[in-house]
Design a protein around this motif. Structure first.
Motif, PDB file in Angstrom:
ATOM      1  N   TYR A 269      24.828 -14.991   8.742  1.00 28.24           N
ATOM      2  CA  TYR A 269      24.226 -13.121   8.794  1.00 28.24           C
ATOM      3  C   TYR A 269      23.484 -13.313   7.191  1.00 28.24           C
ATOM      4  N   ARG A 270      22.343 -12.354   6.908  1.00 29.49           N
ATOM      5  CA  ARG A 270      22.444 -11.272   6.203  1.00 29.49           C
ATOM      6  C   ARG A 270      21.725 -10.335   6.406  1.00 29.49           C
ATOM      7  N   VAL A 271      22.164  -9.892   4.709  1.00 27.08           N
ATOM      8  CA  VAL A 271      21.422  -7.817   4.566  1.00 27.08           C
ATOM      9  C   VAL A 271      20.442  -7.980   3.785  1.00 27.08           C
ATOM     10  N   TYR A 272      18.945  -7.536   4.226  1.00 26.53           N
ATOM     11  CA  TYR A 272      18.116  -7.881   3.463  1.00 26.53           C
ATOM     12  C   TYR A 272      17.810  -6.075   2.575  1.00 26.53           C
ATOM     13  N   ARG A 273      16.899  -6.094   1.396  1.00 23.70           N
ATOM     14  CA  ARG A 273      16.802  -5.366   0.378  1.00 23.70           C
ATOM     15  C   ARG A 273      15.549  -5.160   0.242  1.00 23.70           C
ATOM     16  N   TRP A 274      14.664  -5.322   1.248  1.00 26.11           N
ATOM     17  CA  TRP A 274      13.182  -4.976   0.373  1.00 26.11           C
ATOM     18  C   TRP A 274      13.216  -3.899  -0.043  1.00 26.11           C
ATOM     19  N   LYS A 275      11.845  -4.021  -1.620  1.00 20.73           N
ATOM     20  CA  LYS A 275      11.444  -2.435  -2.266  1.00 20.73           C
ATOM     21  C   LYS A 275       9.691  -3.287  -2.624  1.00 20.73           C
ATOM     22  N   GLY A 276       8.986  -2.179  -2.181  1.00 16.70           N
ATOM     23  CA  GLY A 276       7.556  -3.089  -2.927  1.00 16.70           C
ATOM     24  C   GLY A 276       7.004  -1.260  -3.815  1.00 16.70           C
ATOM     25  N   ARG A 277       6.217  -2.080  -4.072  1.00 15.13           N
ATOM     26  CA  ARG A 277       5.382  -1.045  -5.250  1.00 15.13           C
ATOM     27  C   ARG A 277       3.882  -1.576  -5.549  1.00 15.13           C
ATOM     28  N   MET A 278       2.573  -1.057  -5.092  1.00  9.57           N
ATOM     29  CA  MET A 278       1.347  -0.394  -5.341  1.00  9.57           C
ATOM     30  C   MET A 278       1.209  -0.339  -7.309  1.00  9.57           C
ATOM     31  N   ASP A 279       0.363  -0.842  -7.418  1.00 10.59           N
ATOM     32  CA  ASP A 279       0.237  -1.235  -8.991  1.00 10.59           C
ATOM     33  C   ASP A 279      -0.805  -0.157  -9.328  1.00 10.59           C
ATOM     34  N   ASP A 280      -0.947   0.538 -10.350  1.00 11.08           N
ATOM     35  CA  ASP A 280      -1.794   1.823 -10.318  1.00 11.08           C
ATOM     36  C   ASP A 280      -3.157   1.223 -10.298  1.00 11.08           C
ATOM     37  N   PRO A 281      -4.220   2.196 -10.197  1.00 12.51           N
ATOM     38  CA  PRO A 281      -4.191   3.321 -10.229  1.00 12.51           C
ATOM     39  C   PRO A 281      -4.224   4.114  -8.887  1.00 12.51           C
ATOM     40  N   LEU A 282      -3.385   4.685  -8.419  1.00  8.82           N
ATOM     41  CA  LEU A 282      -3.194   5.519  -7.017  1.00  8.82           C
ATOM     42  C   LEU A 282      -4.435   6.196  -7.099  1.00  8.82           C
ATOM     43  N   ASN A 283      -4.354   6.894  -4.894  1.00  9.46           N
ATOM     44  CA  ASN A 283      -5.457   7.802  -5.113  1.00  9.46           C
ATOM     45  C   ASN A 283      -7.313   7.357  -5.312  1.00  9.46           C
ATOM     46  N   THR A 284      -7.162   5.978  -4.874  1.00 10.13           N
ATOM     47  CA  THR A 284      -8.853   5.846  -5.940  1.00 10.13           C
ATOM     48  C   THR A 284      -9.168   4.514  -4.342  1.00 10.13           C
ATOM     49  N   LEU A 285     -11.284   5.393  -4.947  1.00  8.66           N
ATOM     50  CA  LEU A 285     -11.340   4.098  -3.876  1.00  8.66           C
ATOM     51  C   LEU A 285     -11.272   2.691  -4.814  1.00  8.66           C
ATOM     52  N   PRO A 286     -11.514   1.355  -3.865  1.00  6.88           N
ATOM     53  CA  PRO A 286     -11.515   1.490  -2.271  1.00  6.88           C
ATOM     54  C   PRO A 286      -9.913   1.660  -2.153  1.00  6.88           C
ATOM     55  N   ILE A 287      -9.565   1.889  -1.256  1.00 11.29           N
ATOM     56  CA  ILE A 287      -7.876   1.901  -0.610  1.00 11.29           C
ATOM     57  C   ILE A 287      -7.930   0.437  -0.195  1.00 11.29           C
ATOM     58  N   ARG A 288      -6.289   0.369  -0.881  1.00  6.89           N
ATOM     59  CA  ARG A 288      -5.722  -0.901  -1.097  1.00  6.89           C
ATOM     60  C   ARG A 288      -4.519  -0.801   0.372  1.00  6.89           C
ATOM     61  N   ALA A 289      -4.601  -1.875   0.974  1.00  5.21           N
ATOM     62  CA  ALA A 289      -2.995  -2.090   1.617  1.00  5.21           C
ATOM     63  C   ALA A 289      -2.545  -3.546   1.925  1.00  5.21           C
ATOM     64  N   TRP A 290      -1.305  -3.040   2.184  1.00  6.56           N
ATOM     65  CA  TRP A 290      -0.405  -4.436   2.085  1.00  6.56           C
ATOM     66  C   TRP A 290       1.084  -4.478   3.685  1.00  6.56           C
ATOM     67  N   ILE A 291       0.564  -5.158   4.502  1.00  9.16           N
ATOM     68  CA  ILE A 291       1.078  -4.477   5.685  1.00  9.16           C
ATOM     69  C   ILE A 291       1.913  -6.339   5.797  1.00  9.16           C
ATOM     70  N   VAL A 292       2.936  -5.999   6.310  1.00 12.94           N
ATOM     71  CA  VAL A 292       3.706  -7.155   6.537  1.00 12.94           C
ATOM     72  C   VAL A 292       4.740  -7.311   7.910  1.00 12.94           C
ATOM     73  N   GLY A 293       4.886  -8.017   8.714  1.00 13.11           N
ATOM     74  CA  GLY A 293       5.409  -7.870   9.838  1.00 13.11           C
ATOM     75  C   GLY A 293       6.498  -7.222   9.684  1.00 13.11           C
TER      76      GLY A 293
END
Length: 198
Positions: A104-128
């Motif tokens: 039985y496990r308790v998970y705590r994920w924390k994710g953070r995008m590197d700078d620069p933010l709000n710029t093109l191209p839009i970067r995304a990382w999605i984990v199902g």
């Protein structure tokens, strides 16, 4: 059901057992390429002949930096395992003992995008995940994200024990820990010391 639990409790109280303490660390990696070092403390009880049951409590800190997307993922895993094992090979200086059980496990994920933010191209990382998708996007709203979940899973460990002296044994244990939430599957190897005959 109450009678069965009472009989098990009474049988446990009046049964002579032999126990050993284990302390382990090692290497772990999950299916999202986050890797790091686990810490595990276990208490192994002899049931009969070569049969054992083991209670384990542990912590894993896993980390992954995706350079292509420019994002960091940190995972904190608090876990409890209960396994049954059998000594398949038992020599004077070597024991092979597979452990199978539940965790039985308790998970705590924390994710953070590197700078620069709000710029093109839009970067995304999605984990199902079981609760939907864990998303990191380089806009100001999606620059960081957290995901918390508790899950049941399975524990499969192939423990190799090597005698150092009468009281201490060295152990190398490859493991696989499949999880109900498949994005949480973890594998790796524990390495540690076993304190025999406590």
């Amino acid at each position: 059901m109450k009678i069965i639990l009472l009989l098990l409790f009474i049988g446990t109280c009046f049964t002579r057992v032999s126990a050993q303490l284990e302390i382990s660390t090692g290497y772990a990696v999950d299916r999202n390429l986050a890797d790091g070092a686990p810490i595990l403390i276990a208490y192994d009880l002899k049931i009969k002949d070569r049969f054992y049951t083991k209670s384990q409590i542990g912590f894993k800190y896993l980390y992954h930096h995706n350079e292509f997307v420019g994002a960091t993922l940190q995972k904190y895993i608090y876990e409890f395992h209960q396994t049954l094992s059998y000594e398949i090979i038992k020599k004077k200086k070597y024991i092979l003992k597979p452990n199978l059980g539940l965790n039985y496990r308790v998970y705590r994920w924390k994710g953070r995008m590197d700078d620069p933010l709000n710029t093109l191209p839009i970067r995304a990382w999605i984990v199902g995940t079981r609760k939907g998708n864990f998303k990191l996007v380089n806009d100001s709203d999606g620059a960081s994200n957290q995901y918390n979940v508790n899950n049941w899973g399975f524990t499969i460990q192939i423990q190799n024990q090597f005698k150092l002296n009468d009281k201490f044994w060295f152990q190398i244990t490859p493991f696989i820990e499949p999880d109900y939430d498949r994005s949480q599957n973890v594998g790796g190897c524990y390495v540690g010391i076993i304190f025999k005959n406590l």
